[in-house]
Design a protein around this motif. Structure first.
Motif, short mmCIF file in Angstrom:
data_model
loop_
_atom_site.label_atom_id
_atom_site.label_comp_id
_atom_site.label_asym_id
_atom_site.label_seq_id
_atom_site.Cartn_x
_atom_site.Cartn_y
_atom_site.Cartn_z
N GLU A 1 0.87 -1.18 0.00
CA GLU A 1 0.00 0.00 0.00
C GLU A 1 0.90 1.22 0.00
OE1 GLU A 1 -2.73 -0.13 3.21
OE2 GLU A 1 -3.62 -2.06 2.63
N PRO A 2 1.31 1.67 -1.18
CA PRO A 2 2.31 2.74 -1.27
C PRO A 2 1.79 4.07 -0.74
CG PRO A 2 1.41 2.27 -3.43
CD PRO A 2 0.88 1.21 -2.51
N LEU A 3 2.72 4.88 -0.26
CA LEU A 3 2.42 6.22 0.24
C LEU A 3 2.60 7.23 -0.88
CD1 LEU A 3 4.33 5.71 3.58
CD2 LEU A 3 1.86 6.07 3.39
N PRO A 4 2.09 8.45 -0.69
CA PRO A 4 2.15 9.44 -1.78
C PRO A 4 3.56 9.68 -2.30
CG PRO A 4 0.66 10.18 -0.05
CD PRO A 4 1.30 8.94 0.46
N HIS A 5 4.54 9.81 -1.39
CA HIS A 5 5.89 10.12 -1.87
C HIS A 5 6.49 8.94 -2.64
CE1 HIS A 5 6.74 7.99 1.94
NE2 HIS A 5 7.90 7.65 1.38
N GLN A 6 6.04 7.72 -2.35
CA GLN A 6 6.55 6.56 -3.09
C GLN A 6 5.96 6.52 -4.50
OE1 GLN A 6 5.29 3.54 -0.34
NE2 GLN A 6 7.18 3.65 0.87
N LEU A 7 4.71 6.89 -4.63
CA LEU A 7 4.07 6.93 -5.95
C LEU A 7 4.68 8.02 -6.82
CD1 LEU A 7 0.32 6.40 -4.97
CD2 LEU A 7 1.90 4.73 -5.94
N THR A 8 4.91 9.20 -6.24
CA THR A 8 5.48 10.29 -7.04
C THR A 8 6.91 9.96 -7.46
OG1 THR A 8 6.16 11.43 -5.00
CG2 THR A 8 4.03 12.03 -5.97
N ALA A 9 7.64 9.27 -6.60
CA ALA A 9 9.03 8.92 -6.95
C ALA A 9 9.05 7.99 -8.16
CB ALA A 9 9.72 8.26 -5.76
N LYS B 1 12.23 13.47 6.39
CA LYS B 1 11.10 12.88 7.11
C LYS B 1 10.00 13.89 7.39
CE LYS B 1 13.42 8.97 9.32
NZ LYS B 1 13.77 8.28 10.57
N GLU B 2 10.40 15.14 7.60
CA GLU B 2 9.39 16.17 7.91
C GLU B 2 8.44 16.41 6.74
OE1 GLU B 2 12.56 16.48 10.83
OE2 GLU B 2 12.55 16.33 8.64
N ASP B 3 8.86 16.05 5.51
CA ASP B 3 8.02 16.29 4.33
C ASP B 3 7.18 15.08 3.94
OD1 ASP B 3 9.12 18.82 4.14
OD2 ASP B 3 10.73 18.18 2.78
N LEU B 4 7.37 13.97 4.59
CA LEU B 4 6.64 12.76 4.23
C LEU B 4 5.27 12.76 4.89
CD1 LEU B 4 9.50 10.11 4.55
CD2 LEU B 4 8.86 11.50 2.58
N ARG B 5 4.23 12.57 4.07
CA ARG B 5 2.85 12.63 4.58
C ARG B 5 2.03 11.46 4.06
NH1 ARG B 5 1.49 17.73 6.65
NH2 ARG B 5 3.12 19.30 6.38
N ARG B 6 0.91 11.20 4.77
CA ARG B 6 -0.04 10.19 4.31
C ARG B 6 -1.01 10.84 3.34
NH1 ARG B 6 0.43 9.53 9.90
NH2 ARG B 6 1.41 7.55 10.55
N PHE B 7 -1.94 10.03 2.81
CA PHE B 7 -2.90 10.56 1.85
C PHE B 7 -3.84 11.58 2.48
CE2 PHE B 7 -1.71 6.73 -0.53
CZ PHE B 7 -1.55 7.27 -1.79
N ASP B 8 -4.08 11.48 3.79
CA ASP B 8 -4.96 12.44 4.44
C ASP B 8 -4.24 13.73 4.82
OD1 ASP B 8 -3.38 11.61 6.50
OD2 ASP B 8 -5.00 10.78 7.73
N GLY B 9 -2.95 13.83 4.49
CA GLY B 9 -2.18 15.04 4.78
C GLY B 9 -1.45 15.03 6.10
#
Length: 473
Positions: free
Chosen positions: A103-111, A312-320
């Motif tokens: 279940e990838p996170l937003p930053h993993q999908l954008t990468a 790490k401070e910039d990594l977020r979940r889909f809900d922000g």
């Protein structure tokens, strides 16, 4: 199966001649055999004897229209589904996500889908902070390229302690079966080059970089995608105007030359020296980053098109919401007792004094070994009084043995003064970068090496200095 007695004129039969359907014109039975006259598909007449042993290969041929819909519907549906899957990426741009157990996170999908996949060919440094899931990103990239028929041969190069983790995660999360390269594969290779016989391979970084034989075999292979984990180990530095290339860096240059896609993964791409960082980036683009930078050596180069770094401070979940809690770093002081402080100061002064001596040495390998040994003493000082006591006691005994060898010609090695050096067996076992030994060696080998260095590595260069250090100990 047809029996001989069932053969008769006007039957269409397979098995009379290889790979063809014939029409029988006449049959003459002769006991356990028969003579058959037939017409082949090209209109030629022929005859042959058919025996009882030929019956297993005889069968009636069904006459079918060229475009009839009489085939198996299940087989047709299966073939159509296979073809649909092979083209799925054209309709589902994130097919690897849906075909994997993640279940990838937003930053993993954008990468994967914004930064890396659009690059053809791929030359990229993935430098997100630890914990961002770089292995998941690499797995999605491998899966996606494989389904698009753009990565049929994949090589992963990682430190020895991480190859098992790579192997397990790629299988469990992405259903991809990789082979961990070992010496056995060289011995069992049919072509003498194991790198040509495995399409999905995981290899140990130092195993490749230290073997000229393996490098030659690797040079003769070609890969669609090569992923290097902990890529900051592929380091180089300037010595004046010359470039000092480590064996790992030379391996990186060779890997770049034998692959279409090249991905470097590290959480620490920059060591604080801009020139060293440019050399690291030259693994991706030697024309752009090769050579020494003219002008201001500290001026930073723009690598936004070749590297992505998220902290790490910039990594977020889909809900922000933040993926990691906010970090607060601070030092907690505590007082030492009088005797503890006295011990701490004495060991610290001893380490600092010996470090200063080591810094003046020309031999870089010996200087590094001494520095590593002295740092080990400081770690044991922080561990417990008993740990530092045992270390200093063993060190005192080992150095006393060296002194005895110097005083007794029958015990000393050829040349006498060489008794001050480390044993040749220990020197040969030392890794290329001793400060990264804990990552390139298993825990038992690392502890043995650390103990031997802490016991024997000394900056003393003559008998008087060695005697002074023994007295101090």
């Amino acid at each position: 199966m047809l029996r001989i007695e069932e053969l008769k004129p006007n039957l269409t039969v397979t098995g009379i001649i290889p790979n063809a359907v014939v029409r029988i014109l006449a049959v003459e039975t002769m006991g356990e055999s028969c003579s058959v006259v037939y017409r082949s598909p090209d209109g030629q007449l022929g005859d042959r004897m058919v025996f009882r042993t030929d019956e297993a290969g005889l069968s009636l041929a069904e006459a079918e229209r060229p475009w009839a819909f009489t085939a198996s519907g299940d087989d047709f549906k299966l073939g159509l589904e296979a073809y649909r899957i092979s083209l799925a990426h054209l309709f589902d741009p994130m097919m690897a996500v849906h075909a994997s157990d993640v279940e990838p996170l937003p930053h993993q999908l954008t990468a994967v889908y914004e930064s890396m996949l659009p690059m053809q060919p791929l030359r990229f440094v993935l430098a997100d902070d630890p914990g961002a899931g770089k292995t998941v990103m690499a797995g999605l990239l491998i899966r996606e390229l494989n389904m698009r028929a753009d990565a049929q041969r994949v090589l992963i190069v990682a430190p020895g302690g991480l190859v098992e983790q790579w192997h397990d995660e790629l299988f469990e999360k992405f259903g991809m079966s990789f082979t961990i390269f070992s010496r056995e594969h060289i011995e069992l290779a049919h072509s003498s080059n194991p790198f040509d016989e495995y399409d999905f391979l995981i290899a140990r970084l130092d195993q490749l970089s230290r073997s000229d034989d393996l490098l030659e075999k690797l040079k003769a292979s070609h890969w669609d995608l090569i992923v290097v984990d902990e890529a900051h180990k592929l380091s180089a530095s300037f010595s004046g105007k010359d470039i000092k290339r480590t064996k790992r860096f030379q391996l990186g240059e060779q890997l770049r030359a034998i692959t279409r896609h090249f991905l470097l993964m590290t959480a620490t791409p920059h060591n604080g020296k801009e020139e060293d960082f440019r050399l690291f980036m030259s693994l991706l683009d030697p024309d752009r980053f090769g050579g020494k930078l003219k002008g201001d050596a500290n001026s930073r180069v723009d690598v936004s098109d070749l590297m992505r770094r998220m902290v790490k401070e910039d990594l977020r979940r889909f809900d922000g919401s933040h993926l990691f809690p906010e970090r607060w770093a601070y030092t907690v002081p505590y007082p030492l007792s009088g005797k503890e402080q006295e011990l701490y100061d004495a060991v610290t002064d001893y380490v600092r004094n010996e470090m200063n001596k080591a810094e003046r040495m020309v031999d870089g390998a010996r200087r590094g070994s001494i520095g590593f040994a002295l740092t080990s003493l400081q770690r044991r000082l922080a561990s417990s009084p008993e740990a530092i006591y045992q270390s200093l006691t063993r060190r005192h005994k080992k150095l006393q043995d060296k002194l005895e060898k110097l005083d007794n010609p029958t015990l000393s090695e050829p040349g006498g003064a060489r008794s001050l050096a480390l044993p040749s067996s220990l020197v040969q076992a030392l890794p290329e970068n001793i400060w990264e030994a804990d990552e390139s060696l298993n825990s038992e080998d690392f502890e043995n090496m650390e103990e031997k260095l802490a016991d024997e590595a000394s900056a003393a260069e003559n008998r008087q200095e060695l005697q002074a250090e023994i007295t101090l100990l």
